[in-house]
Design a protein around this motif. Structure first.
Motif, PDB file in Angstrom:
ATOM      1  N   CYS A  87      13.349 -24.868  18.234  1.00 24.58           N
ATOM      2  CA  CYS A  87      13.641 -25.767  18.151  1.00 24.58           C
ATOM      3  C   CYS A  87      14.012 -26.808  16.332  1.00 24.58           C
ATOM      4  N   ALA A  97      19.791 -34.281  18.725  1.00 26.19           N
ATOM      5  CA  ALA A  97      18.772 -34.228  20.072  1.00 26.19           C
ATOM      6  C   ALA A  97      18.866 -33.501  20.471  1.00 26.19           C
ATOM      7  N   SER A  99      17.816 -30.719  24.191  1.00 27.95           N
ATOM      8  CA  SER A  99      17.166 -30.653  25.159  1.00 27.95           C
ATOM      9  C   SER A  99      17.016 -29.408  25.829  1.00 27.95           C
ATOM     10  N   GLN A 109       7.018 -30.998  26.425  1.00 31.88           N
ATOM     11  CA  GLN A 109       8.072 -32.166  26.092  1.00 31.88           C
ATOM     12  C   GLN A 109       7.170 -33.120  25.246  1.00 31.88           C
ATOM     13  N   LYS A 110       6.041 -33.356  25.138  1.00 32.43           N
ATOM     14  CA  LYS A 110       5.270 -34.423  23.844  1.00 32.43           C
ATOM     15  C   LYS A 110       4.349 -33.486  23.337  1.00 32.43           C
ATOM     16  N   SER A 113       7.942 -33.392  20.935  1.00 31.84           N
ATOM     17  CA  SER A 113       8.741 -34.673  21.275  1.00 31.84           C
ATOM     18  C   SER A 113       8.071 -35.336  19.552  1.00 31.84           C
ATOM     19  N   GLU A 114       6.591 -34.705  19.020  1.00 34.22           N
ATOM     20  CA  GLU A 114       5.830 -35.681  18.709  1.00 34.22           C
ATOM     21  C   GLU A 114       6.218 -34.826  17.267  1.00 34.22           C
ATOM     22  N   PRO A 119      14.992 -37.073  19.298  1.00 33.91           N
ATOM     23  CA  PRO A 119      14.863 -37.273  20.061  1.00 33.91           C
ATOM     24  C   PRO A 119      14.525 -36.106  20.740  1.00 33.91           C
ATOM     25  N   VAL A 120      13.759 -35.497  21.212  1.00 32.59           N
ATOM     26  CA  VAL A 120      13.592 -34.460  22.733  1.00 32.59           C
ATOM     27  C   VAL A 120      13.177 -34.337  23.711  1.00 32.59           C
ATOM     28  N   ALA A 121      14.062 -34.526  24.716  1.00 30.59           N
ATOM     29  CA  ALA A 121      13.922 -34.646  25.990  1.00 30.59           C
ATOM     30  C   ALA A 121      14.330 -33.205  26.588  1.00 30.59           C
ATOM     31  N   CYS A 159       6.006 -35.448  31.632  1.00 28.72           N
ATOM     32  CA  CYS A 159       7.332 -35.785  31.302  1.00 28.72           C
ATOM     33  C   CYS A 159       6.837 -37.099  31.970  1.00 28.72           C
TER      34      CYS A 159
END
Length: 261
Positions: A87, A97, A99, A109-110, A113-114, A119-121, A159
């Motif tokens: 990433c 972004a 994915s 995920q958490k 994204s932190e 944006p991270v999904a 999620c």
């Protein structure tokens, strides 16, 4: 995020603006970055998350080094660090972004994204809370997965899937399917029509056994090639990694409108 870096659509009408690039960014124009498992061996057909022809826009794909599916599914200690490195590289290259190309990247995920300012999904499962806002309170969501035993409390929590949501979820597992299970068993080949029938058959099974299913969600990044066939059979909305990635792309790559008034 560095607001001095240009973020937005560039064309001949605004090309006179001053442009600053990120230091060490040597490529550009990839709005979406996708991390994937390098150590796999099965057909990557159109519609698959890591088949570039799936998308009407550029995507930058990058392998997560030194992990395999078993380690990802089991949340091996080294996996988080390897995902972070991939990433980080995508962010350096200017993606807007990020994915993933496996629903079980959602275990991180958490954490991811932190860490990042884009944006991270990482998992198609992050769509579950949003899908439920669109369904009737009496309706359920069917999730088709490549490996039900790996849908753990950790994955669901990361999620955003609550215990209350889980009560309205029907899970159908393809780990023991005759053909599609190639994505776990790494056979390297399959009859694509039979793999399609495996996946579509599970969707039909879910809706036959539960007449209150309001939508289908495909956990696995290898299932989107069969989304249209599923929808033709069950007549329901079908969500997957591609609906997620296109949604993110539409948000981070807004283009000005033109036309007549």
């Amino acid at each position: 995020m560095d607001k001095s870096i240009r973020y937005g659509f560039l064309n001949s009408q605004n090309d006179g603006i001053h442009i600053k690039m990120k230091k060490n960014q040597n490529i550009a124009g990839y709005p979406i970055g996708i991390v994937y498992i390098e150590d796999v061996y099965y057909p990557i057909v159109p519609g698959n998350v890591v088949n570039a022809s799936t998308y009407p826009f550029p995507v930058r794909m990058l392998p997560v080094k030194n992990i395999n599916c078993d380690e990802l599914f089991a949340c091996d200690d080294k996996v988080g660090g390897s995902i972070k490195e991939a990433c980080e590289q995508l962010v350096k290259e200017g993606v807007r972004a990020i994915s993933g190309a496996c629903g079980f990247f959602g275990n991180y995920q958490k954490e991811m994204s932190e860490l990042f300012d884009v944006p991270v999904a990482l998992s198609s499962l992050v769509q579950v809370p949003w899908i439920f806002t669109m369904l009737k309170p009496s309706q359920k969501l069917a999730i088709l997965t490549a490996d039900e035993k790996s849908i753990t409390k950790r994955l669901l929590d990361n999620c955003g899937i609550s215990d209350e949501m889980l009560k309205r979820i029907v899970i159908k597992d393809l780990a023991s399917s005759e053909n599609f299970s190639c994505v776990i068993k790494n056979w390297g080949e399959w009859d694509n029509d039979l793999a399609r029938k495996d996946v579509v058959g599970k969707a039909i099974e879910a809706t036959t056994e539960n007449n209150d299913i309001g939508a289908i969600l495909l956990e696995c990044s290898d299932m989107p090639p069969y989304a249209a066939s599923i929808q033709a059979e069950v007549g329901l909305p079908v969500f997957d990694f591609i609906t997620l990635i296109k949604w993110m792309h539409s948000a981070v790559s807004q283009k000005p409108y033109d036309g007549f008034i």
